[in-house]
Design a protein around this motif. Structure first.
Motif, PDB file in Angstrom:
ATOM      1  N   SER A  18     -31.296 -49.074 -66.068  1.00 41.26           N
ATOM      2  CA  SER A  18     -32.000 -47.851 -65.669  1.00 41.26           C
ATOM      3  C   SER A  18     -32.693 -47.985 -64.315  1.00 41.26           C
ATOM      4  N   GLU A  19     -32.760 -49.198 -63.762  1.00 45.15           N
ATOM      5  CA  GLU A  19     -33.461 -49.402 -62.502  1.00 45.15           C
ATOM      6  C   GLU A  19     -32.468 -49.608 -61.355  1.00 45.15           C
ATOM      7  N   PHE A  61     -38.105 -52.122 -57.096  1.00 43.83           N
ATOM      8  CA  PHE A  61     -37.449 -51.123 -57.937  1.00 43.83           C
ATOM      9  C   PHE A  61     -37.344 -49.864 -57.090  1.00 43.83           C
ATOM     10  N   ALA A  62     -36.165 -49.590 -56.579  1.00 39.33           N
ATOM     11  CA  ALA A  62     -35.987 -48.511 -55.610  1.00 39.33           C
ATOM     12  C   ALA A  62     -35.221 -47.354 -56.243  1.00 39.33           C
ATOM     13  N   ALA A  63     -34.644 -46.529 -55.401  1.00 44.91           N
ATOM     14  CA  ALA A  63     -33.745 -45.458 -55.831  1.00 44.91           C
ATOM     15  C   ALA A  63     -32.426 -45.691 -55.096  1.00 44.91           C
TER      16      ALA A  63
ATOM     17  N   LEU B 175     -38.865 -41.214 -56.517  1.00 45.44           N
ATOM     18  CA  LEU B 175     -39.489 -42.364 -57.176  1.00 45.44           C
ATOM     19  C   LEU B 175     -40.756 -41.891 -57.889  1.00 45.44           C
ATOM     20  N   LEU B 181     -42.971 -51.570 -58.393  1.00 47.68           N
ATOM     21  CA  LEU B 181     -43.234 -51.411 -59.815  1.00 47.68           C
ATOM     22  C   LEU B 181     -42.029 -50.761 -60.488  1.00 47.68           C
ATOM     23  N   PRO B 182     -41.772 -51.089 -61.777  1.00 44.28           N
ATOM     24  CA  PRO B 182     -40.691 -50.400 -62.494  1.00 44.28           C
ATOM     25  C   PRO B 182     -40.909 -48.892 -62.482  1.00 44.28           C
ATOM     26  N   GLN B 183     -39.817 -48.134 -62.504  1.00 46.35           N
ATOM     27  CA  GLN B 183     -39.894 -46.689 -62.279  1.00 46.35           C
ATOM     28  C   GLN B 183     -40.055 -45.857 -63.548  1.00 46.35           C
ATOM     29  N   GLU B 184     -39.948 -46.477 -64.711  1.00 46.90           N
ATOM     30  CA  GLU B 184     -40.042 -45.677 -65.935  1.00 46.90           C
ATOM     31  C   GLU B 184     -41.496 -45.235 -66.159  1.00 46.90           C
TER      32      GLU B 184
END
Lengths: 96, 279
Positions: A18-19, A61-63, B175, B181-184
């Motif tokens: 998911s990341e 943790f990007a997009a 984002l 940091l984790p995105q969830e």
């Protein structure tokens, strides 16, 4: 001080699917460097910054998209362009 | 007020490390950074453990802040110099917090821990914790003129300046958190309608030091922020916007600026409030 480790930090416990992960290490002559790594977006704007670990590693943790990594260490600044996708790990080794 | 009243250089700190009336305080996002190493004679304040109520989402109350500073050996007439990692994000947050409770002389180390490290200045081992005699610190009631709450933000849409200081990717909704940091996250992505996106990072040089007053003024003018109006700054949890608050309120001398510490983690979780996506 431990030696440099190839690649970024261990992914145990990270939900990779998911990341969109960008990670790697910063070294000078093969040895880890204490410094900072910035993540800049496609427009060159600051998105995040982390200190390198004792083994020279970093993670973001990007997009999905194209990003620039900027390593800041005493006496040097080095940029690397990286493409990132969701569910994949983009590994970047930066020698300064 | 001038820049030199609230911002000190690494050389200044180096020259005051043994001054008993100057207390250097490290406040880091990574609360364990102090344990690795820190500036000699610096004490630590933990932004999570020391500055937040342990149950409710709010700050420690006035009595709690008094107890904290008393235990840390900080007196009302001490000069407090804050520094931290991540370009002084949490040191700026602590600066704003010290001002919220009325501390007289508080300053930031320009560039924070990063500049100190990039200069290759000395750090002592994490176990070297200074001993400071306890004080009887007296705090003032919270200064409501510098803290915004969610209703203030909703009322400010289209009326006051709203400055969203997060990165463009968080502002647009790509984002949900800074990319280290984790995105969830549970909240909805996006930004408050009518907010201008002026990332905190535009206030600083790569080494974490603040840009000059002239550059900072030009930045906000170029972004069409009408500084004659009231301004609310926000980010995700209020620490990066504390840095922008520091720039507007302390460096540029704007008195009508508030920091919204609830920020996106609160606003993006509210039922029914307007949200905008995209740039």
């Amino acid at each position: 001080m431990c030696g440099a480790k190839a690649g970024g930090p261990d992914l145990a416990g990270v939900d990779v699917a998911s990341e969109t992960i960008i990670q790697g290490s910063v070294t000078r002559d093969g040895e880890p460097v204490n410094g900072y790594v910035r993540l800049l977006d496609e427009g060159g704007e600051f998105t995040a910054e982390v200190p390198t670990s004792a083994t020279g590693q970093f993670r973001f943790f990007a997009a999905p998209g194209t990003w620039t990594l900027r390593a800041l260490v005493p006496g040097a600044t080095v940029d690397r362009v990286v493409a990132a996708q969701q569910g994949a790990v983009a590994e970047v080794a930066i020698a300064v | 007020m001038s820049r030199s009243d609230v911002l000190v250089s690494a050389d200044w700190v180096q020259d005051h490390l043994d001054d008993p009336k100057v207390v250097v305080v490290e406040v880091d996002e990574d609360t364990a950074a102090y344990d690795k190493n820190h500036i000699r004679n610096a004490v630590r304040i933990d932004w999570k453990k020391d500055l937040q109520d342990p149950v409710r989402r709010d700050f420690v109350d006035q009595a709690g802040f008094e107890a904290l500073l008393s235990a840390k050996g900080i007196a009302n007439d001490d000069t407090v110099v804050l520094y931290g990692g991540n370009n002084n994000w949490f040191a700026s947050y602590a600066f704003w917090y010290f001002k919220l409770y009325g501390h007289g002389d508080v300053r930031l180390l320009d560039g924070g821990r990063k500049k100190w490290e990039l200069d290759s200045r000395d750090l002592v081992d994490g176990s070297a914790v200074p001993e400071r005699a306890a004080t009887e610190y007296k705090a003032q009631a919270q200064d409501s003129s510098i803290r915004a709450f969610r209703d203030d933000v909703v009322a400010a849409i289209g009326v006051q300046n709203l400055v969203d200081v997060r990165s463009p990717d968080e502002f647009s909704g790509r984002l949900l958190a800074p990319a280290h940091l984790p995105q969830e996250q549970s909240q909805r992505p996006g930004h408050v309608p009518s907010a201008r996106n002026i990332p905190w990072s535009k206030n600083a040089n790569d080494d974490g030091t603040f840009k000059s007053d002239e550059e900072l003024k030009a930045l906000y003018e170029a972004e069409n922020v009408d500084l004659s109006k009231d301004t609310i700054a926000y980010c995700r949890i209020g620490e990066r916007s504390a840095l922008t608050w520091f720039v507007l309120h302390q460096l540029l001398g704007q008195t009508n600026v508030k920091n919204y510490d609830g920020s996106w983690t609160e606003y993006g979780s509210l039922v029914g409030v307007p949200i905008e996506l995209g740039n």
